[in-house]
Design a protein around this motif. Structure first.
Motif, PDB file in Angstrom:
ATOM      1  N   SER A  46       0.810  -1.224   0.000  1.00  0.00           N
ATOM      2  CA  SER A  46       0.000   0.000   0.000  1.00  0.00           C
ATOM      3  C   SER A  46       0.842   1.273   0.000  1.00  0.00           C
ATOM      4  N   CYS A  81       3.183   4.371  -1.481  1.00  0.00           N
ATOM      5  CA  CYS A  81       3.000   5.235  -2.653  1.00  0.00           C
ATOM      6  C   CYS A  81       4.160   5.180  -3.637  1.00  0.00           C
ATOM      7  N   LYS A 132      -4.618   9.204  -5.004  1.00  0.00           N
ATOM      8  CA  LYS A 132      -4.659   8.222  -3.928  1.00  0.00           C
ATOM      9  C   LYS A 132      -5.978   8.322  -3.172  1.00  0.00           C
ATOM     10  N   GLU A 171      -7.061   7.290   0.200  1.00  0.00           N
ATOM     11  CA  GLU A 171      -6.295   6.835   1.356  1.00  0.00           C
ATOM     12  C   GLU A 171      -7.156   6.287   2.478  1.00  0.00           C
ATOM     13  N   PHE A 222      -2.052   5.363   4.332  1.00  0.00           N
ATOM     14  CA  PHE A 222      -1.600   4.486   3.260  1.00  0.00           C
ATOM     15  C   PHE A 222      -2.663   4.487   2.167  1.00  0.00           C
ATOM     16  N   ALA A 223      -2.261   4.060   0.984  1.00  0.00           N
ATOM     17  CA  ALA A 223      -3.193   4.023  -0.138  1.00  0.00           C
ATOM     18  C   ALA A 223      -4.109   2.815  -0.043  1.00  0.00           C
ATOM     19  N   THR A 278      -1.103   0.848  -6.823  1.00  0.00           N
ATOM     20  CA  THR A 278      -0.675   0.363  -5.518  1.00  0.00           C
ATOM     21  C   THR A 278      -1.879   0.274  -4.583  1.00  0.00           C
ATOM     22  N   GLY A 279      -1.746  -0.517  -3.518  1.00  0.00           N
ATOM     23  CA  GLY A 279      -2.797  -0.615  -2.509  1.00  0.00           C
ATOM     24  C   GLY A 279      -3.895  -1.610  -2.812  1.00  0.00           C
ATOM     25  N   ARG A 325     -12.164  -2.477  -4.248  1.00  0.00           N
ATOM     26  CA  ARG A 325     -10.847  -1.994  -4.668  1.00  0.00           C
ATOM     27  C   ARG A 325     -10.725  -1.991  -6.186  1.00  0.00           C
TER      28      ARG A 325
END
Length: 262
Positions: free
Chosen positions: A117, A119, A173, A175, A181-182, A200-201, A247
């Motif tokens: 997660s 960046c 992002k 968050e 965190f992402a 990401t994430g 997600r």
């Protein structure tokens, strides 16, 4: 916290030597991931080798090829303030964690840990950057190898990251509000060689490139080219913050926002 020794070498050569001797050692960047890991007893090295005092791997410059070169021990706050030639990267760094995290955490530490997660992995993969270590250079597409897994060998130290500056780029992002965190983060970069989209994430395998979005944007670099698109939910992280389907949906939303911002 259990007892351990700490060494503060002033050169990369000294750090490599300490990491390669018989004592169980672990490199320490800003400690934003490692220290909580030690507190939870998920790691217990006999010695930490701090990289924070090695001036040769700290700082930002631009090379003859126009790439932004950032030393591995450079903090997030320093990247945010000093990477103005690459606004998308500076903006990404300026929104990592909070001021305490940004003034301690380092780009090299983040990339060596490769949190799913984090960046920076999206920026490195999205921009097609090169990770430089004390022994070699590793292309972004070869560096990331799964959740918390990289191409780094035992004791290898990230000394620099070289970012080509794209024609257009942006990072968006969504968050997790407690950790920052992402939950999902997307870095989009358009260069003369084409478009790269790094996420990401979202994935159980860590940062990845979304090939279908890249293909669509190479034909039409606009948010409308991605209308209705999202990756499949298989392999996406599912936890108390969001299901895999959620997600996957967010990846599409944040990619369109990143393209619009770029």
């Amino acid at each position: 916290m259990y007892a351990f020794d700490i060494e503060r070498p002033s050169t990369v050569a000294d750090a490599v030597k300490l990491l390669s001797d018989s004592v169980e050692s672990q490199p320490l960047g800003g400690g934003q991931t490692l220290i909580p890991t030690l507190k939870q007893r998920l790691a217990s090295p006999e010695r930490l080798v701090s990289l924070g005092g090695i001036d040769e791997i700290r700082g930002i410059c631009q090379d003859d090829a126009g790439r932004i070169c950032i030393g591995g021990a450079t903090t997030h706050a320093e990247v945010a303030a000093g990477a103005g030639a690459f606004p998308a990267l500076a903006g990404l760094a300026g929104n990592i964690g909070d001021p305490a995290v940004r003034n301690r955490g380092t780009i090299g530490g983040s990339l060596a840990n490769n949190d799913p997660s984090a960046c920076y992995p999206a920026a490195v993969l999205g921009a097609g950057a090169t990770v430089v270590t004390n022994t070699r250079e590793i292309a972004a597409d070869d560096y990331f190898q799964g959740m918390f897994t990289t191409a780094l060998d035992e004791g290898e130290i990230i000394t620099e990251v070289k970012f080509p500056v794209p024609e257009r780029a942006a990072y968006m992002k969504f968050e997790q509000p407690a950790s920052r965190f992402a939950l999902v983060g997307v870095f989009v970069a358009k260069t003369a060689d084409g478009v790269r989209v790094a996420v990401t994430g979202a994935s159980e395998e860590g940062v990845f490139r979304w090939a279908e979005a890249e293909a669509a944007l190479n034909g039409d670099f606009s948010a409308s080219a991605l209308e209705g698109m999202s990756p499949g939910a298989d392999g996406m992280i599912s936890d108390l913050h969001g299901s895999s389907e959620y997600r996957a949906h967010l990846v599409g939303v944040m990619t369109r926002r990143a393209v619009a911002a770029a």
